[in-house]
Design a protein around this motif. Structure first.
Motif, mmCIF file in Angstrom:
data_model
loop_
_atom_site.group_PDB
_atom_site.id
_atom_site.type_symbol
_atom_site.label_atom_id
_atom_site.label_comp_id
_atom_site.label_asym_id
_atom_site.label_seq_id
_atom_site.Cartn_x
_atom_site.Cartn_y
_atom_site.Cartn_z
ATOM 1 N N SER A 165 0.726 0.137 -3.386
ATOM 2 C CA SER A 165 0.022 0.222 -4.674
ATOM 3 C C SER A 165 -1.390 -0.306 -4.544
ATOM 4 O O SER A 165 -2.326 0.265 -5.115
ATOM 5 C CB SER A 165 0.747 -0.588 -5.752
ATOM 6 N N ALA A 166 -1.545 -1.405 -3.798
ATOM 7 C CA ALA A 166 -2.883 -1.968 -3.612
ATOM 8 C C ALA A 166 -3.771 -0.954 -2.878
ATOM 9 O O ALA A 166 -4.928 -0.735 -3.252
ATOM 10 C CB ALA A 166 -2.799 -3.272 -2.823
ATOM 11 N N LEU A 167 -3.226 -0.302 -1.857
ATOM 12 C CA LEU A 167 -4.022 0.664 -1.086
ATOM 13 C C LEU A 167 -4.429 1.861 -1.943
ATOM 14 O O LEU A 167 -5.580 2.287 -1.912
ATOM 15 C CB LEU A 167 -3.242 1.122 0.154
ATOM 16 N N VAL A 168 -3.495 2.394 -2.711
ATOM 17 C CA VAL A 168 -3.863 3.589 -3.490
ATOM 18 C C VAL A 168 -4.784 3.260 -4.654
ATOM 19 O O VAL A 168 -5.376 4.156 -5.255
ATOM 20 C CB VAL A 168 -2.643 4.413 -3.995
ATOM 21 N N SER A 169 -4.917 1.955 -4.978
ATOM 22 C CA SER A 169 -5.876 1.607 -6.032
ATOM 23 C C SER A 169 -7.311 1.628 -5.495
ATOM 24 O O SER A 169 -8.264 1.432 -6.239
ATOM 25 C CB SER A 169 -5.548 0.235 -6.625
ATOM 26 N N HIS A 170 -7.463 1.857 -4.185
ATOM 27 C CA HIS A 170 -8.803 1.981 -3.607
ATOM 28 C C HIS A 170 -9.270 3.429 -3.785
ATOM 29 O O HIS A 170 -8.499 4.360 -3.540
ATOM 30 C CB HIS A 170 -8.759 1.616 -2.117
ATOM 31 N N PRO A 171 -10.524 3.624 -4.223
ATOM 32 C CA PRO A 171 -10.990 4.982 -4.536
ATOM 33 C C PRO A 171 -10.913 5.967 -3.366
ATOM 34 O O PRO A 171 -10.825 7.177 -3.594
ATOM 35 C CB PRO A 171 -12.453 4.783 -4.974
ATOM 36 N N ALA A 172 -10.917 5.484 -2.133
ATOM 37 C CA ALA A 172 -10.912 6.409 -0.993
ATOM 38 C C ALA A 172 -9.510 6.864 -0.589
ATOM 39 O O ALA A 172 -9.364 7.744 0.248
ATOM 40 C CB ALA A 172 -11.604 5.751 0.204
ATOM 41 N N VAL A 173 -8.481 6.239 -1.180
ATOM 42 C CA VAL A 173 -7.128 6.510 -0.702
ATOM 43 C C VAL A 173 -6.367 7.457 -1.630
ATOM 44 O O VAL A 173 -6.303 7.242 -2.842
ATOM 45 C CB VAL A 173 -6.337 5.190 -0.542
#
Ligand code: WT7
Length: 670
Positions: free
Chosen positions: A558-566
């Protein structure tokens, strides 16, 4: 992204896979019986098992009355009329702080040292039981004067300093519910925990020290409270490293001006046995951490009993050191509560094992003549890597019991621990090792040898403690015979069991009690060997264990997909020689995001650090074109784990697109 529900995953496959890897261990035939001398002087003998077996609740009632001083005696040991909601020591009233402090002073032990504190920079302090009692009374008065009343929640974000223990006991004294957030979690993680528990007060420090350098804590509290809409009225700040802090007049108060200035007169009243003692957040299989709720009487009874029985505690002579941070459950049960309830002398250390040199721990053991050491396999493996000449330089002859917790301990590390640390100086009888299995949810140790009774076996936690009903079952909930593996369950309620998930009774039932009928599902795979001894084989759900710290794959995804590039992310715990597991993330970048190689990877690691905390930063991030999914859209982490651990990819026939693994392999070769 789709996620498995607890326990319903490809768990059987996972278990048998881990089982195979450990198959050879199950034929472990080294056994170390207690020495005659140790057995003769042991605090708890073999009779405890039979006694508990004869009448489990009566056994625990006896421990509760022997180990604790009750303001009002209880009328019933266990009320299990509404499972899975247990009530222990019904009708009793007890005060945790009175039991940890005042009564020892009343009993003439006021001059015994309760805590030897060793700061990272080398500063030291010690507190006798009388002094610690006084500090806790002051803190109780100070918190009450800031409007904290019984039942209110207090968030604690402190380093490993005596004020952490003082704060916890002061909360317990007044019936406030503490919620400790580990200092390695970020301001975002702190904010969500403060909000979930609706904390009224936060106790923090300006900062701490890490490897000789000051490191900040209060700034994270400021960030967590930056927006309105939270319930926090006051922040108490311990001055620890003297660094500059922002100050919010009216809200912020120095510990020295509130606690130190408060009256040292405070009477502890009894709280109901089932009064909430604390909430501690832990990672589960979903993205949102769960607030594990513990109550008073049962928690204190089982932590105190196990601390005495498993470590063979002789409080008059032992010096006990548990290296866990107060931010984790081990630091609650076996630093803040049990040792003090039992009137023990303990060491508390603020820093890391390598600061300022790799012999720091052994220097501490030598200096304070530590006799009981309780730590995690990841630390032991690190020391192995550094080499035995470091501990060999110190006099560790005081050590007589060694504990392990947090993750499976491999036999090699177990033997090293025994020989190098437990057998230091050529001891004839090396110190016994007690490998203790338990969880945040169980509150106290559940499976462990008794050092004066059990012949210990490298790598196995072995036997349920007296009064604890643990079993290994197959996927239908049927007990497996010796020599077979399955799922670890707990068949009967136990005193320190979690009473629920804060604010979410349904999730409590669903997470732990729905996989098997009328049994608590721990989330661990396990095997019984030919002797019936239990071997823990790691988690069978989406929970990872990094250096004994629990992290959720889903939470990091969840933390990773909250990054705009992911666009998409999948996280697995891959076997790691030192840390047990390491976080490996597979990410698909968004169409418009540039794969800048190292730069994007660094950016994503930092992003996870900000969202969750530095401890959650993936060790490896692999940018891939696709993720392996089943036809129903479930990510097949098992295959990614194969890749991350450098194995040939296993059975991929259920993939929706069977070229995906080849695509991943090709992209990783680049
Ligand atoms: C998970 C619980 C218990 C305090 C620290 C961790 C693993 C814990 C052992 C052990 C094998 C162990 C399990 C468990 N675990 N102790 N002795 N042998 N595995 O508490 O963060 O709640 O994690 O840690 O997988 O489920 P926690």
């Amino acid at each position: 992204m789709s996620h498995d529900t607890p326990g319903s995953t490809a768990t059987a496959a996972a278990t048998s896979q881990q089982g195979d890897a450990l198959e050879n261990l199950l034929h472990e035939n080294r056994k170390f019986a207690p020495s005659e001398d140790f057995a003769a002087n042991a605090v708890v003998g073999a009779e405890a098992y039979a006694e508990a077996e004869a009448d489990r609740p009566a056994f625990w009632a006896k421990q509760a009355r022997e180990l604790l001083t009750w303001n009002k005696d209880f009328t019933q040991a266990l009320d299990w009329s509404n499972p899975p909601f247990a009530k222990w020591f019904v009708g009793g009233e007890v005060n945790a702080a009175y039991n940890a402090l005042d009564r020892h002073v009343e009993n003439g032990l006021g001059d015994r040292v309760a805590i030897y504190f060793e700061g990272e920079p080398g500063d030291t302090r010690s507190y006798t039981y009388a002094e610690l009692t006084e500090e806790v009374k002051k803190a109780a008065n100070a918190f009450e004067s800031l409007g904290v009343a019984k039942g209110d929640r207090v968030a604690v974000y402190l380093p490993m300093i005596p004020e952490a223990v003082i704060t916890l006991l002061a909360c317990a004294r007044i019936g406030a519910v503490h919620s400790v957030v580990f200092g390695g979690f970020s301001s975002d993680a702190l904010r969500s925990r403060i909000e979930d528990a609706q904390a009224k007060l936060v106790v923090t420090a300006d900062g701490t020290y890490r490897r000789g350098k000051p490191s900040a804590l209060k700034s994270a509290v400021d960030e967590a409270l930056a927006n309105d809409g939270h319930t926090v009225q006051n922040v108490v700040v311990v001055k620890r490293n003297g660094q500059d802090v922002d100050w919010h007049a009216g809200r912020d108060h120095w510990w020295a001006d509130t606690v130190e200035a408060a009256s040292a007169e405070h009477t502890a009243v009894g709280h109901d046995s089932e009064h909430p003692l604390f909430i501690l957040y832990t990672s589960g299989t979903t993205g949102k951490p769960k607030g594990i709720l513990h109550t008073t009487g049962g928690f204190l009874t089982q932590t105190a009993y196990t601390h005495k029985a498993v470590f063979d505690l002789h409080p008059e002579t032992d010096v006990y050191w548990c290296t866990a941070d107060v931010g984790w459950v081990t630091g609650h049960s076996y630093v803040a509560y049990a040792p003090l309830i039992n009137g023990a002398t303990q060491v508390m250390y603020e820093g890391t094992p390598d600061s300022p040199h790799q012999g720091r721990w052994w220097e501490i053991v030598q200096k304070y003549k530590v006799s009981i050491l309780y730590t995690a396999p990841t630390a032991i493996r690190t020391f192995m890597k550094w080499g035995r000449d470091i501990p060999d330089k110190y006099d560790l002859s005081s050590i007589r019991v060694l504990g392990s917790v947090g993750e499976p301990i491999n036999p090699e590390a177990w033997m090293w621990y025994r020989d190098v640390i437990g057998g230091s100086g050529g001891k004839k009888n090396p110190a016994p090792i007690v490998d203790t299995w338990w969880q945040t949810e169980t509150g106290a140790q559940m499976i462990a040898p008794l050092p004066g009774v059990t012949a210990t076996k490298p790598g196995s936690a072995q036997v349920p403690l007296p009064g604890i009903a643990v079993d290994v079952v197959d996927e239908n909930g049927v007990s497996v015979p010796n020599g077979h593996g399955g799922f670890l369950v707990i068949r009967e309620p136990w005193p320190a069991m979690l009473r629920g998930i804060w604010g979410d009774p349904e999730r409590f039932k669903e997470t732990y009690w729905s996989r098997f009928e009328a049994m608590y599902f721990a989330g661990d795979g396990a095997k019984k060997d030919e002797d019936g001894d239990i071997w823990l084989l790691g988690r069978v759900d989406d929970v990872m264990n990094i250096s004994g710290h629990r992290l959720s794959t889903t939470e990091i995804e969840s933390a990773l997909v909250s990054h705009p590039a992911v666009a998409e992310a999948a996280v697995v715990g891959a076997a790691d020689e030192t840390t047990g597991q390491a976080v490996v993330a597979f990410v698909i970048l968004r169409g418009d995001a540039v794969d800048s190689g190292d730069e994007i990877v660094q950016d994503l690691r930092n992003h996870v650090g900000k969202e969750i905390g530095p401890i959650a930063k993936p060790k490896t991030i692999l940018v891939v074109p696709e993720l392996p999914k089943t036809r129903s859209g479930k990510i097949m982490r098992r295959l990614l784990k194969d890749v991350a651990e450098g194995r040939d990819v296993g059975d991929a026939t259920t993939l929706a697109d069977n070229t995906v693994m080849a695509q991943i392999a090709a992209s990783l070769k680049k």
